[in-house]
Scaffold this motif. Sequence first.
Motif, mmCIF file in Angstrom:
data_model
loop_
_atom_site.group_PDB
_atom_site.id
_atom_site.type_symbol
_atom_site.label_atom_id
_atom_site.label_comp_id
_atom_site.label_asym_id
_atom_site.label_seq_id
_atom_site.Cartn_x
_atom_site.Cartn_y
_atom_site.Cartn_z
ATOM 1 N N ALA A 1 0.493 10.369 -1.302
ATOM 2 C CA ALA A 1 0.676 10.437 -2.753
ATOM 3 C C ALA A 1 0.639 9.036 -3.333
ATOM 4 N N LEU A 2 0.026 8.905 -4.512
ATOM 5 C CA LEU A 2 0.023 7.650 -5.251
ATOM 6 C C LEU A 2 1.151 7.671 -6.269
ATOM 7 N N VAL A 3 1.728 6.501 -6.508
ATOM 8 C CA VAL A 3 2.846 6.373 -7.439
ATOM 9 C C VAL A 3 2.465 5.352 -8.494
ATOM 10 N N ASP A 4 2.578 5.726 -9.781
ATOM 11 C CA ASP A 4 2.253 4.806 -10.867
ATOM 12 C C ASP A 4 3.089 3.534 -10.754
ATOM 13 N N GLY A 5 2.408 2.393 -10.816
ATOM 14 C CA GLY A 5 3.107 1.113 -10.744
ATOM 15 C C GLY A 5 3.244 0.567 -9.344
ATOM 16 N N GLN A 6 2.826 1.352 -8.332
ATOM 17 C CA GLN A 6 2.943 0.912 -6.954
ATOM 18 C C GLN A 6 1.552 0.821 -6.314
ATOM 19 N N SER A 7 1.340 -0.223 -5.536
ATOM 20 C CA SER A 7 0.024 -0.408 -4.916
ATOM 21 C C SER A 7 -0.141 0.404 -3.638
ATOM 22 N N GLY A 8 0.931 0.638 -2.931
ATOM 23 C CA GLY A 8 0.852 1.380 -1.672
ATOM 24 C C GLY A 8 1.084 2.861 -1.877
ATOM 25 N N ALA A 9 0.455 3.695 -1.039
ATOM 26 C CA ALA A 9 0.626 5.142 -1.125
ATOM 27 C C ALA A 9 1.754 5.608 -0.221
ATOM 28 N N MET A 10 2.423 6.671 -0.637
ATOM 29 C CA MET A 10 3.393 7.334 0.223
ATOM 30 C C MET A 10 2.623 8.123 1.279
ATOM 31 N N GLU A 11 3.132 8.150 2.502
ATOM 32 C CA GLU A 11 2.526 9.000 3.522
ATOM 33 C C GLU A 11 3.609 9.626 4.389
ATOM 34 N N LEU A 12 3.419 10.889 4.704
ATOM 35 C CA LEU A 12 4.381 11.638 5.515
ATOM 36 C C LEU A 12 3.637 12.293 6.675
ATOM 37 N N TRP A 13 4.197 12.124 7.879
ATOM 38 C CA TRP A 13 3.622 12.683 9.105
ATOM 39 C C TRP A 13 4.677 13.503 9.830
ATOM 40 N N GLN A 14 4.240 14.505 10.555
ATOM 41 C CA GLN A 14 5.089 15.012 11.631
ATOM 42 C C GLN A 14 4.993 13.981 12.743
ATOM 43 N N THR A 15 6.114 13.538 13.251
ATOM 44 C CA THR A 15 6.110 12.435 14.210
ATOM 45 C C THR A 15 5.307 12.779 15.460
ATOM 46 N N ALA A 16 5.360 14.023 15.889
ATOM 47 C CA ALA A 16 4.589 14.427 17.070
ATOM 48 C C ALA A 16 3.098 14.243 16.825
#
Length: 279
Positions: free
Chosen positions: A137-152
């Motif tokens: 996901a992109l966040v307004d005002g932020q250069s980096g994207a959020m990322e979520l993984w299942q750790t496995a």
Amino acid sequence: MDKTSHAQSAAAAIEDELRHAGFALKALHRPRQETPLVRILIPAAKATDLEIAGTVASLFGSACQDFTVDVLVEDRRPKLEEWLVTDRRFSFPRTDGRQPAEAAYTLVLSAGTAIGLHSLEAMIDTLRQTQALVLRALVDGQSGAMELWQTATLRELSETGDPEKSARSAGGERWVSGSALGLHDFRRPKPKLHLRKGAAATLDLNIVVRDLADAATRLDYEQKIRHLEARLKKSEIERRRLEQGMAPNRGLSRARAIARKGPAYIFGQLKSRAGGVGS
């Protein structure tokens, strides 16, 4: 049967009974395990102490508190380390932190990104429902994207090379709107997320997942863009007509004003526009 297996069997039986009774438990509503549900990585080498603190403060307000946090830095952050010294969930490693750790999920958040009350729950639900390899996901005002993984999944893809490239090439990357998850720059107002009325009072989230690797989704997106472009062009034409006095209402008013001046005025105007022919 050892104690651990017996406990897992008992927990499964109880959760099955609850499910049959119409009360389904999500991962973050179950009893805490020895390992956390979510490991959160905050890349912060170039971030200010205030940006890091903004993200950490939002985590304190999350409905889900079953997490550990690695704030990834290059140098010591004495003020922050002193602030968080009593909370063992937080650490400040001098590594990139990308190696998988013991947690069900791995979340990457930019320093300065704040989460909402139910953001972690919304992220996990979306990842599971879409069966994605990675949720971004992109966040307004932020250069980096959020990322979520299942750790496995992250561990498995890391063993074969670059996990991000592997997920993308396999068509397992999904993008969502950061505001739909309750994410925002900590300096900006929180996005409005609505609660359903009534006794349930549950959070009403409408999360649109875009898979641009899918041809139909891409075509739909392109058609919407073409439609918006056509509307913009039409609005621009109307604006110019208004500026030139050629809009329907203004044109009708001018015609009436000219008619009131009589035939002599109209004939004179026609002669001048024709270059004085017949004079």
